[in-house]
Scaffold this motif. Structure first.
Motif, PDB file in Angstrom:
ATOM      1  N   GLU A 134      -6.303 -15.408 -31.559  1.00 29.91           N
ATOM      2  CA  GLU A 134      -6.542 -15.823 -32.946  1.00 29.91           C
ATOM      3  C   GLU A 134      -7.670 -15.016 -33.578  1.00 29.91           C
ATOM      4  O   GLU A 134      -7.566 -14.569 -34.729  1.00 29.91           O
ATOM      5  N   GLY A 135      -8.752 -14.813 -32.818  1.00 29.88           N
ATOM      6  CA  GLY A 135      -9.855 -14.029 -33.359  1.00 29.88           C
ATOM      7  C   GLY A 135      -9.425 -12.613 -33.707  1.00 29.88           C
ATOM      8  O   GLY A 135      -9.802 -12.078 -34.765  1.00 29.88           O
ATOM      9  N   ARG A 136      -8.622 -12.022 -32.856  1.00 29.64           N
ATOM     10  CA  ARG A 136      -8.169 -10.659 -33.127  1.00 29.64           C
ATOM     11  C   ARG A 136      -7.206 -10.614 -34.310  1.00 29.64           C
ATOM     12  O   ARG A 136      -7.230  -9.682 -35.114  1.00 29.64           O
ATOM     13  N   ALA A 137      -6.343 -11.612 -34.407  1.00 29.30           N
ATOM     14  CA  ALA A 137      -5.395 -11.629 -35.512  1.00 29.30           C
ATOM     15  C   ALA A 137      -6.101 -11.775 -36.859  1.00 29.30           C
ATOM     16  O   ALA A 137      -5.640 -11.264 -37.873  1.00 29.30           O
ATOM     17  N   ARG A 138      -7.232 -12.458 -36.876  1.00 28.39           N
ATOM     18  CA  ARG A 138      -7.937 -12.679 -38.146  1.00 28.39           C
ATOM     19  C   ARG A 138      -8.881 -11.535 -38.501  1.00 28.39           C
ATOM     20  O   ARG A 138      -9.162 -11.311 -39.686  1.00 28.39           O
ATOM     21  N   THR A 139      -9.360 -10.802 -37.481  1.00 35.64           N
ATOM     22  CA  THR A 139     -10.420  -9.830 -37.783  1.00 35.64           C
ATOM     23  C   THR A 139     -10.108  -8.405 -37.352  1.00 35.64           C
ATOM     24  O   THR A 139     -10.694  -7.465 -37.891  1.00 35.64           O
ATOM     25  N   ASP A 140      -9.219  -8.220 -36.396  1.00 33.92           N
ATOM     26  CA  ASP A 140      -9.019  -6.892 -35.814  1.00 33.92           C
ATOM     27  C   ASP A 140      -8.165  -6.034 -36.741  1.00 33.92           C
ATOM     28  O   ASP A 140      -7.055  -6.408 -37.107  1.00 33.92           O
TER      29      ASP A 140
ATOM     30  N   GLY B 184       1.144 -16.620 -10.618  1.00 34.66           N
ATOM     31  CA  GLY B 184       1.024 -17.991 -10.148  1.00 34.66           C
ATOM     32  C   GLY B 184       0.658 -18.943 -11.273  1.00 34.66           C
ATOM     33  O   GLY B 184       0.784 -18.650 -12.458  1.00 34.66           O
ATOM     34  N   ARG B 185       0.165 -20.107 -10.896  1.00 31.12           N
ATOM     35  CA  ARG B 185      -0.234 -21.128 -11.868  1.00 31.12           C
ATOM     36  C   ARG B 185      -1.567 -20.737 -12.486  1.00 31.12           C
ATOM     37  O   ARG B 185      -2.532 -20.490 -11.770  1.00 31.12           O
ATOM     38  N   TRP B 186      -1.605 -20.687 -13.808  1.00 33.82           N
ATOM     39  CA  TRP B 186      -2.862 -20.348 -14.478  1.00 33.82           C
ATOM     40  C   TRP B 186      -3.857 -21.489 -14.292  1.00 33.82           C
ATOM     41  O   TRP B 186      -3.497 -22.666 -14.398  1.00 33.82           O
ATOM     42  N   PRO B 187      -5.102 -21.152 -14.042  1.00 33.47           N
ATOM     43  CA  PRO B 187      -6.115 -22.210 -13.978  1.00 33.47           C
ATOM     44  C   PRO B 187      -6.223 -22.937 -15.309  1.00 33.47           C
ATOM     45  O   PRO B 187      -5.969 -22.364 -16.376  1.00 33.47           O
ATOM     46  N   ALA B 188      -6.612 -24.209 -15.257  1.00 31.53           N
ATOM     47  CA  ALA B 188      -6.741 -25.008 -16.477  1.00 31.53           C
ATOM     48  C   ALA B 188      -7.752 -24.363 -17.418  1.00 31.53           C
ATOM     49  O   ALA B 188      -8.805 -23.901 -17.008  1.00 31.53           O
ATOM     50  N   GLY B 189      -7.403 -24.336 -18.675  1.00 29.80           N
ATOM     51  CA  GLY B 189      -8.302 -23.801 -19.690  1.00 29.80           C
ATOM     52  C   GLY B 189      -8.134 -22.327 -19.969  1.00 29.80           C
ATOM     53  O   GLY B 189      -8.625 -21.833 -20.998  1.00 29.80           O
ATOM     54  N   LEU B 190      -7.448 -21.597 -19.099  1.00 25.23           N
ATOM     55  CA  LEU B 190      -7.331 -20.162 -19.310  1.00 25.23           C
ATOM     56  C   LEU B 190      -6.416 -19.853 -20.494  1.00 25.23           C
ATOM     57  O   LEU B 190      -6.700 -18.956 -21.298  1.00 25.23           O
ATOM     58  N   ALA B 191      -5.314 -20.592 -20.626  1.00 26.06           N
ATOM     59  CA  ALA B 191      -4.411 -20.341 -21.751  1.00 26.06           C
ATOM     60  C   ALA B 191      -5.123 -20.587 -23.080  1.00 26.06           C
ATOM     61  O   ALA B 191      -4.944 -19.817 -24.043  1.00 26.06           O
ATOM     62  N   GLU B 192      -5.930 -21.635 -23.136  1.00 31.59           N
ATOM     63  CA  GLU B 192      -6.656 -21.909 -24.377  1.00 31.59           C
ATOM     64  C   GLU B 192      -7.627 -20.783 -24.700  1.00 31.59           C
ATOM     65  O   GLU B 192      -7.762 -20.372 -25.866  1.00 31.59           O
ATOM     66  N   ALA B 193      -8.292 -20.252 -23.681  1.00 35.01           N
ATOM     67  CA  ALA B 193      -9.234 -19.151 -23.909  1.00 35.01           C
ATOM     68  C   ALA B 193      -8.497 -17.911 -24.409  1.00 35.01           C
ATOM     69  O   ALA B 193      -8.967 -17.205 -25.320  1.00 35.01           O
ATOM     70  N   VAL B 194      -7.337 -17.649 -23.839  1.00 39.72           N
ATOM     71  CA  VAL B 194      -6.567 -16.482 -24.265  1.00 39.72           C
ATOM     72  C   VAL B 194      -6.122 -16.638 -25.714  1.00 39.72           C
ATOM     73  O   VAL B 194      -6.235 -15.712 -26.528  1.00 39.72           O
ATOM     74  N   LEU B 195      -5.629 -17.805 -26.085  1.00 34.50           N
ATOM     75  CA  LEU B 195      -5.167 -18.010 -27.455  1.00 34.50           C
ATOM     76  C   LEU B 195      -6.322 -17.941 -28.449  1.00 34.50           C
ATOM     77  O   LEU B 195      -6.133 -17.499 -29.596  1.00 34.50           O
ATOM     78  N   ARG B 196      -7.520 -18.342 -28.040  1.00 34.22           N
ATOM     79  CA  ARG B 196      -8.674 -18.210 -28.949  1.00 34.22           C
ATOM     80  C   ARG B 196      -8.977 -16.732 -29.202  1.00 34.22           C
ATOM     81  O   ARG B 196      -9.296 -16.335 -30.329  1.00 34.22           O
ATOM     82  N   VAL B 197      -8.868 -15.928 -28.160  1.00 32.16           N
ATOM     83  CA  VAL B 197      -9.089 -14.493 -28.351  1.00 32.16           C
ATOM     84  C   VAL B 197      -7.996 -13.897 -29.233  1.00 32.16           C
ATOM     85  O   VAL B 197      -8.263 -13.071 -30.124  1.00 32.16           O
TER      86      VAL B 197
END
Length: 943
Positions: free
Chosen positions: A874-880, A859-872
């Motif tokens: 990015e963090g994984r891409a830089r450190t994982d 369904g429709r993602w709640p507001a702000g969820l996509a931004e939270a996912v992309l922050r995670v």
């Protein structure tokens, strides 16, 4: 002058192999490119690669010519194919070429034209001596071939199945040593015939006879006419230098590229590209070869037209040619075609001039497929197909006459392409071996060859002997050659093969061109970023987004119907967008018959209940229920007992429309049906009917099994005591739970009954609010069972209060696939801000579990969820350090994250590239951006 945009088929035709086609499709989206553009001179782009600097790609479609700075050994590489596909799909922005692209163009323009090599004149005596030595070796090999052929029929062909391929391989090796590779290949192919199906001995003898004819031609080479002598030399394997061919006269015309086929034989890949002159009507064959691990050269793609000169190889029926200077290229118009009788006359003339020829190119006008595997023209003459049922042609032409280019061989037609309804369509390579084979040779000739002329001499008879060897093995072989050529050249057209009835006209509008091209890409193997993992999910999303008044392009129907055969969930949407042609096509294949049921609702009339298919009857019942629920129920009740179990279950599902307590008694009776699927369908409906006797029984069971234990010390708690086994009364109500692994049967039973009882029982009988019920501890580890039962009931009843109490509790527990689906159904009931808060917090807490959770959400993602996912991300891409975990996460969310996030995802990929993040961690992020961009463009094209 602006460039004329290519079709995707033309772009794919340049790829050196299938893997390059798939890789090129994956690079055809904007996310794979840092920049790209086009001007009047060509295309250019910068492709993201594994290094910090992008690969520089230049293409001149007029050549075509191309260059890429990547280290690939394939030519053209996947980046060139991807840029051409992007241009052919949606065009490229007009922009000035960057300096590196201009520099490449200037170097090409300044490069001197290749001049003839200044080589020392060869010594005529040495050349003559080498030619004499080769002629002696070939003569020795051909003399040995004649003796070997005579021995085959002298001793008899009956033992050919038992002797295996060794005799043929030994003779072929001897011919290779004698520098007669053409004859060697013909002998080697003979080894495949013994035991290869009906009439194998007939075919073997015919081919042995033609080889004997070739050997006889070589023996009299000096007496043959020049063109025929050239044909004999070519069949034996004497080379003809390209320089000598190009030095000959050129035939200038507008050459239409009809199609191509590729064959792999002994690890050598051979590509046949057929052309036809629009003015002269002459056919031409361009042959290309590639050794293992090498790419085929670039040949003109099918569907194009070249203004050029062709230079033919010498021969009695010249067709192989070399392409000279190309003056202009453009899109191709439909060529002039002939009838089946014309094609047979063309083949007869070709065989008369070159009896060793098998395939002859033909263009048939106004032909239609038949139901029994033929193409029939307006006169009723037909030719069999050597391919599978031509679904591609049926879909493209809809059973209406079309112009078809094909190769005509002894077994029938192998289509190359077609012009249907004004569009050029290439044929898939689906060779099926031809239809039933018939004998070509007289029985007495074949029987003498099978037994052997030593035991049964063949004096002649039905076939006059050829040459001067009557009554000898050589005479039998030459007679077999004459009989085989006569049978092949004199083949009559088939009759009595009625063409399929044409498809009805569409009543909805076609998709816009961009959306139609997108459909073909989605259904193509490797046509979308994300690969097979994303293909099915993106297809489902695209189908759901297609407006109800549109239908898909005919060319994608076979692939689309196959997708519905594999994935039943897609069928309703496929039925909606397939149009009348899709239903017409499905009616001709049992594998696609499902569409007739799914699509029935659109066209069924009021008499459908008595005369229609199951789908049409169910659709009629649903329409009647919408108008008059009681009349629909009475109609079903009157015929219910006479229906099959499958149909009874299907018709019960139609009662969901207009369901009310008035249906309770009928559904209660259905619970006593003898078939389980019918009982289950009735139970599923009764679970959704508040106030039904079914729900009252379930609520009574909950009240009997569960109680609130009031405690003086400590918190109150719930005590659940479900029975250990399922009794007859529960089975009647459709309660037959299968306990998941690690769950007791009693816990599974509790979940099923609590879910079916509804939520009102907890307020009415237990005086518990949702928050209070969920907060109570449960004795004996039955808490998960109760929690799951409440969630089932809350999702069915869409109760926001219960959802608000259940979601935080469910997030704290381990989840399987069913739990994830249920959890997201509850998420959709929450206020958007609360849903975003919970989802983002959970994702930050444990992305490894939440990634799986997000894949279940459609369904429709709640507001702000996509931004939270992309922050995670990015963090994984830089450190994982575990890049596979990042890749797994990106693949999980690529098809569920809102497409509007494509800009943020692309910006993230750019930031990571600038920061020097390694390719192993940059690639999945770029792929995520590519999938999101693809989905975004997909929706925009449908607006």
């Amino acid at each position: 002058m602006p460039l004329e945009r290519w079709s995707p088929a033309q772009a794919l035709a340049l790829a050196p192999d299938a893997s390059s086609q798939r890789a090129g499709r994956a690079l055809s989206g904007p996310a794979a490119w840092v920049s790209a553009g086009a001007d009047d001179e060509g295309l250019w782009g910068e492709a993201r690669g594994s290094g910090r600097n992008p690969y520089q790609v230049c293409v001149d479609p007029a050549g075509p010519a191309y260059r890429c700075s990547c280290p690939s050994r394939k030519f053209p590489c996947k980046h060139v194919v991807g840029l051409l596909l992007r241009w052919s799909d949606a065009g490229l922005p007009e922009a000035a070429a960057p300096p590196w692209a201009r520099e490449w163009r200037e170097r090409r323009a300044a490069a001197p034209k290749p001049a003839a090599k200044a080589a020392a004149a060869p010594d005529p005596a040495a050349v003559a001596k080498r030619a004499e030595r080769r002629a002696e070796r070939v003569a020795g090999g051909m003399a040995e071939l004649r003796r070997w052929l005579d021995d085959q029929v002298r001793h008899g062909l009956a033992a050919a199945e038992q002797t295996g391929p060794r005799p043929y391989e030994a003779m072929a090796a001897r011919l290779v040593d004698a520098q007669a590779p053409g004859a060697a290949g013909a002998v080697r192919r003979l080894a495949r015939l013994p035991g290869s199906g009906a009439h194998w001995a007939d075919r073997l003898l015919g081919e042995l006879g033609l080889l004997r004819l070739l050997a006889a031609g070589h023996e009299r080479l000096e007496q043959l006419p020049g063109d025929l002598a050239a044909t004999v030399r070519t069949r034996i394997g004497f080379p003809v230098a390209s320089e000598d061919v190009l030095a000959g006269p050129a035939v200038h015309d507008r050459w239409q590229v009809l199609g191509r086929t590729e064959i792999i034989d002994d690890a050598l890949t051979t590509r046949r590209t057929w052309l036809r002159g629009a003015g002269t009507g002459r056919f031409a064959l361009i042959l290309s070869f590639a050794a293992p691990g090498r790419s085929l050269p670039t040949d003109p793609p099918p569907g194009t037209e070249l203004t050029a000169g062709l230079h033919y190889h010498p021969g009695a029926w010249p067709q192989r040619a070399l392409l000279g200077a190309v003056e202009a290229t453009g899109a191709m118009t439909a060529p002039a075609g002939g009838s089946v009788a014309d094609a047979l006359r063309e083949r007869a003339a070709a065989l008369a001039a070159d009896p060793w020829r098998d395939l002859v190119p033909v263009v048939l006008a106004g032909v239609v497929p038949t139901a029994d595997g033929h193409l029939a023209d307006a006169a009723g003459d037909a030719l069999p197909l050597v391919t599978d049922t031509p679904w591609w042609l049926l879909a493209a032409a809809g059973g209406h006459p079309a112009t078809v280019a094909a190769e005509l061989g002894r077994d029938g037609l192998r289509p190359l392409s077609a012009w249907a309804e004004g569009a050029f369509v290439t044929a898939p390579d689906t060779y099926a071996g031809g239809g039933p084979r018939t004998a070509e040779l007289p029985p007495e000739l074949l029987s003498a060859a099978l037994v052997g002329t030593d035991r049964r001499p063949w004096p002649g008879g039905a076939v006059p002997h050829v040459g001067s060897h009557p009554g000898t093995p050589a005479g039998l072989l030459e007679a077999a050659a004459a009989a085989a050529v006569h049978a092949r050249a004199g083949r009559p057209a088939g009759t009595g093969h009625p063409a399929v009835a044409p498809a009805p006209a569409e009543t909805t509008r076609p998709l816009p061109p961009a959306a139609a091209a997108r459909a073909a890409r989605i259904l193509a193997d490797g046509g979308i970023p994300g690969g097979g993992h994303a293909q099915g999910e993106i297809l489902a999303e695209w189908l759901a987004a297609v407006p109800a008044d549109r239908h898909v392009p005919p060319g994608v129907l076979p692939a689309l119907l196959d997708a519905g055969r594999r994935a039943t969930a897609l069928r309703p949407d496929i039925a909606r967008v397939a149009g009348r042609r899709g239903r017409w096509l499905a009616a001709q294949s049992p594998a696609w018959a499902y569409l007739l049921d799914e699509a029935a609702a659109a066209g069924a009339g009021d008499d459908a209940w008595l005369t229609g298919t199951v789908g049409e009857r169910a659709a009629h019942l649903e329409r009647l229920r919408r108008r008059d629920p009681a009349a629909g129920r009475e109609l079903l009740a009157a015929h219910f007992a006479a229906e099959s179990a499958h149909d009874r279950a299907r018709f019960l599902e139609a009662l969901a429309t207009g369901l009310s307590l008035a249906d309770d008694a009928f559904l209660e009776d259905a619970l006593d049906d003898r078939r389980r699927e019918v009982r289950q369908a009735a139970a599923d409906l009764l679970r959704t009917l508040p106030g039904s006797g079914y729900q009252h029984r379930m609520a009574a069971r909950v009240a009997a099994w569960v109680r609130v234990e009031r405690r003086l010390l400590g918190r109150d708690r719930l005590v659940a005591e479900p029975p250990a086994a399922v009794g007859p009364d529960l089975r009647r109500d459709g309660v037959e739970p299968r306990a998941p692994r690690g769950t007791s049967p009693s816990a599974a039973l509790l979940t099923d009954v609590v879910g079916a009882a509804g939520l009102a029982v907890w307020a009415d009988r237990f005086r518990l609010t949702p928050q209070a019920a969920v907060a109570l501890p449960v004795l004996d580890d039955l808490g998960p069972a109760l929690l799951h039962g409440w969630a089932v009931a809350a999702a069915r009843e869409r109760d926001a209060a219960w959802a608000g109490a259940l979601v935080p509790a469910l997030l704290e527990r381990p989840r399987d696939a069913a739990d994830r689906q249920l959890l997201w159904a509850l998420f959709e009931l929450l206020p958007p801000d609360r849903a975003a808060e919970l989802a983002a917090a959970e994702f930050r807490r444990d992305p490894s579990l939440s990634g799986d959770l997000l894949t279940a959400y459609r369904g429709r993602w709640p507001a702000g969820l996509a931004e939270a996912v992309l922050r995670v991300v990015e963090g994984r891409a830089r450190t994982d350090e575990q890049a596979w975990q990042l890749g797994h996460l990106c693949r999980q969310v690529a098809t569920t994250m809102p497409p509007a996030a494509h800009t943020a995802a692309r910006a993230l990929a750019d930031r990571l590239a600038t920061a020097g993040v390694g390719d192993a961690r940059l690639r999945p992020v770029a792929q995520l951006a590519a999938v999101l961009t693809f989905r975004h463009d997909m929706h925009e094209e449908l607006r």
